[in-house]
Design a protein around this motif. Structure first.
Motif, PDB file in Angstrom:
ATOM      1  N   GLY A  73       0.912  -1.196  -0.017  1.00 21.77           N
ATOM      2  CA  GLY A  73      -0.187   0.146   0.002  1.00 21.77           C
ATOM      3  C   GLY A  73       0.310   1.771   0.083  1.00 21.77           C
ATOM      4  N   GLY A  74      -0.222   2.229   0.183  1.00 20.35           N
ATOM      5  CA  GLY A  74       0.922   3.548   0.283  1.00 20.35           C
ATOM      6  C   GLY A  74       0.625   4.477  -1.221  1.00 20.35           C
ATOM      7  N   PRO A  75       1.166   5.916  -1.297  1.00 19.21           N
ATOM      8  CA  PRO A  75       0.728   6.937  -2.176  1.00 19.21           C
ATOM      9  C   PRO A  75       1.385   5.918  -3.750  1.00 19.21           C
ATOM     10  N   GLY A  76       1.188   6.613  -4.902  1.00 21.72           N
ATOM     11  CA  GLY A  76       2.458   6.554  -5.982  1.00 21.72           C
ATOM     12  C   GLY A  76       1.543   5.319  -6.434  1.00 21.72           C
ATOM     13  N   MET A  77       2.760   5.138  -7.920  1.00 20.03           N
ATOM     14  CA  MET A  77       3.185   4.186  -8.048  1.00 20.03           C
ATOM     15  C   MET A  77       5.076   4.047  -7.806  1.00 20.03           C
ATOM     16  N   VAL A  78       4.574   2.424  -8.392  1.00 15.41           N
ATOM     17  CA  VAL A  78       6.153   1.785  -8.446  1.00 15.41           C
ATOM     18  C   VAL A  78       6.577   1.147  -9.749  1.00 15.41           C
TER      19      VAL A  78
END
Ligand SMILES: COC(=O)c1ccnc(N)c1
Length: 250
Positions: free
Chosen positions: A55-60
């Motif tokens: 989880g967490g914001p943004g993309m990888v």
């Protein structure tokens, strides 16, 4: 030296065609190969990122495009005679990029840059290629950018100017700010050129004296003054003995 850059914004690296780096390329002192990461995507949307595990914001940025791209870059470089690649990963969480590191990198035959976007590249990519070459995770300062491409331009500029024959005057490196030797950890002092008077402002008299020893001492003192003002943190790292030696040379 061979440089490879893998990026989703290849046009961001266009400045590597101009000025000092552009001239070094034209003279064959530097080979620069910019690759579009999306050339190694095979879905309709040329996908290079996905949501973060945990989880967490943004993309990888995904492993597969990077793995296929780096394998392809390595195969091409080896095929054309390059050797001893090093991976340069621009990241705010990297080691500080310094003149010392620029000198070290300028002595390597092949640098492969992987500027990231989004929240970064899946860690397994670095772990994978760290088994095959040195990896330098490098930060150009204590701030975050939208992407690592600007850092690639900074690092490339700092490294390319150190390559033999790239800067017209080989002596130019000696008095660089942060250059090894007597000027190590000192900022460069002020510089002046013609006209001798401009809007009533004259050139410091010592610079017109022709006395090289006095001029060198004046430049050192000005460098110390500027360093004390702008970078007091560097002062305790200065080697006063180096100056004594330099004084003797004057
Ligand atoms: C995405 O890359 C960065 O934000 C970055 C890269 C290198 N140095 C930094 N200070 C930031």
């Amino acid at each position: 030296m061979r440089l490879d850059v893998v990026t989703i914004f290849p046009e961001y690296l266009d400045p590597l065609n101009v000025s000092l780096v552009g001239k070094a390329r034209a003279r064959g002192q530097l080979g620069v190969h910019v690759h579009d990461l999306r050339d190694w995507t095979y879905d309709r949307h040329n996908t290079v990122d996905d949501t973060p595990y945990g989880g967490g914001p943004g993309m990888v940025m995904k492993t597969e495009p990077w793995g296929d791209a780096l394998d392809s870059v390595l195969a091409d470089g080896y095929e054309h005679g390059s050797h001893e690649p090093a991976l340069i990963v621009p990241t705010p969480s990297g080691r500080p990029f310094t003149q010392e590191l620029a000198v070290h990198l300028s002595e390597r035959p092949w640098l492969i840059f992987t500027p990231a976007r989004y929240e970064g590249i899946d860690r397994r990519v670095v772990d994978e290629y760290a088994t095959r070459m040195p990896v330098y995770e490098v930060s150009i300062g204590d701030y975050v950018l939208a992407g690592g491409e600007a850092a690639v331009l900074v690092i490339t500029e700092a490294v390319a100017r150190l390559l033999p024959g790239v800067l017209g005057n080989a002596e130019s490196h000696r008095d660089d700010s942060f250059a090894p030797g007597a000027m190590a950890n000192l900022l460069e002092g002020p510089v002046h050129t013609k006209p001798p008077v401009w809007r009533g402002r004259e050139i410091p008299e010592v610079l017109l004296s022709g006395h090289h020893g006095k001029i060198a001492r004046w430049r050192r003192d000005e460098a110390l003054r500027r360093t004390t003002t702008n970078r007091p943190d560097l002062i305790e790292r200065c080697d006063p003995k180096a100056f004594d030696k330099k004084d003797r040379e004057m």
